[in-house]
Scaffold this motif. Structure first.
Motif, PDB file in Angstrom:
ATOM      1  N   GLU A 294       0.857  -1.179   0.000  1.00  0.00           N
ATOM      2  CA  GLU A 294       0.000   0.000   0.000  1.00  0.00           C
ATOM      3  C   GLU A 294       0.894   1.230   0.000  1.00  0.00           C
ATOM      4  O   GLU A 294       1.974   1.218   0.593  1.00  0.00           O
ATOM      5  CB  GLU A 294      -0.915   0.005   1.224  1.00  0.00           C
TER       6      GLU A 294
ATOM      7  N   PRO B  24      -5.055   6.467  -0.989  1.00  0.00           N
ATOM      8  CA  PRO B  24      -4.468   5.231  -0.448  1.00  0.00           C
ATOM      9  C   PRO B  24      -4.462   4.107  -1.495  1.00  0.00           C
ATOM     10  O   PRO B  24      -5.430   3.387  -1.653  1.00  0.00           O
ATOM     11  CB  PRO B  24      -5.396   4.890   0.726  1.00  0.00           C
TER      12      PRO B  24
ATOM     13  N   THR C  86     -10.454   0.285  -0.729  1.00  0.00           N
ATOM     14  CA  THR C  86     -10.332   1.340   0.274  1.00  0.00           C
ATOM     15  C   THR C  86     -11.732   1.866   0.574  1.00  0.00           C
ATOM     16  O   THR C  86     -12.701   1.448  -0.061  1.00  0.00           O
ATOM     17  CB  THR C  86      -9.452   2.502  -0.249  1.00  0.00           C
TER      18      THR C  86
END
Length: 190
Positions: free
Chosen positions: A110, A123, A168
């Motif tokens: 990530e 993200p 996400t």
């Protein structure tokens, strides 16, 4: 407005959940008849070779390719990006893709990504992620990572990410697709 989500394999329910958070109706696309009435389609992350075989088996490849090549709005994530660039599949996005460009499953990661037009980093979730090595002149690069590897881009009716925004809680890429890419098209699948 109804957005289709290709539902043959991959992160289907996650895309549906984020689109619903964007106040958009969704429709699962499993066969050609399901294409009727949608204003755009999401090609989810998953396994691109398997997805290609299922597209052929379910007779979805030709009608979807026709839609995409006639400016129908499409959002491809990870494997969806691969399918959009491959000559044997959709051949609709002007870019050279490197499959598993960041490594195999164990190298998944990530990372906060700076995205053109977003005020805060996004993200990014990278799972056996591809990247675009180069793109055509009419492609707008939205984000790069690690040595100018292109991980988000847009070309006319097509939005792509090398990562999985659906994994996400951040709806910004889905909002971008719904609010900017889809309204550009007057096209509705019929």
């Amino acid at each position: 407005m109804v957005i289709g989500v290709l539902a043959l394999q991959g992160a289907v329910s996650e895309h549906v959940a984020l689109l619903k958070r964007c106040n958009v109706q969704t429709k699962l696309i499993k066969e050609p008849a399901d294409l009727q009435g949608i204003k755009g389609i999401v090609l989810p992350g998953g396994e691109s070779t398997t997805m290609h075989k299922l597209l052929v088996r379910e007779r979805l490849l030709a009608p979807l390719k026709n839609l995409v090549q006639h400016n129908f709005p499409v959002f491809g994530t990870c494997a969806g990006l691969v399918l959009l660039t491959q000559p044997e599949t959709f051949n609709s996005f002007d870019g050279e893709v490197i499959r598993n460009g960041f490594g195999r499953q164990r190298e998944s990661f990530e990372s906060a990504i700076e995205v053109a037009g977003f005020t805060d980093p996004f993200p990014g979730v990278f799972i056996r992620a591809p990247y675009l090595k180069k793109v055509g002149t009419d492609v707008k690069v939205l984000a790069t990572l690690a040595a100018n590897r292109i991980v988000a881009a847009r070309q006319k009716n097509i939005l792509v990410t090398a990562f999985h925004p659906e994994l996400t809680l951040d709806t910004r890429f889905h909002e971008l697709f719904v609010n900017q890419v889809v309204p550009m098209s007057k096209f509705v699948a019929n």
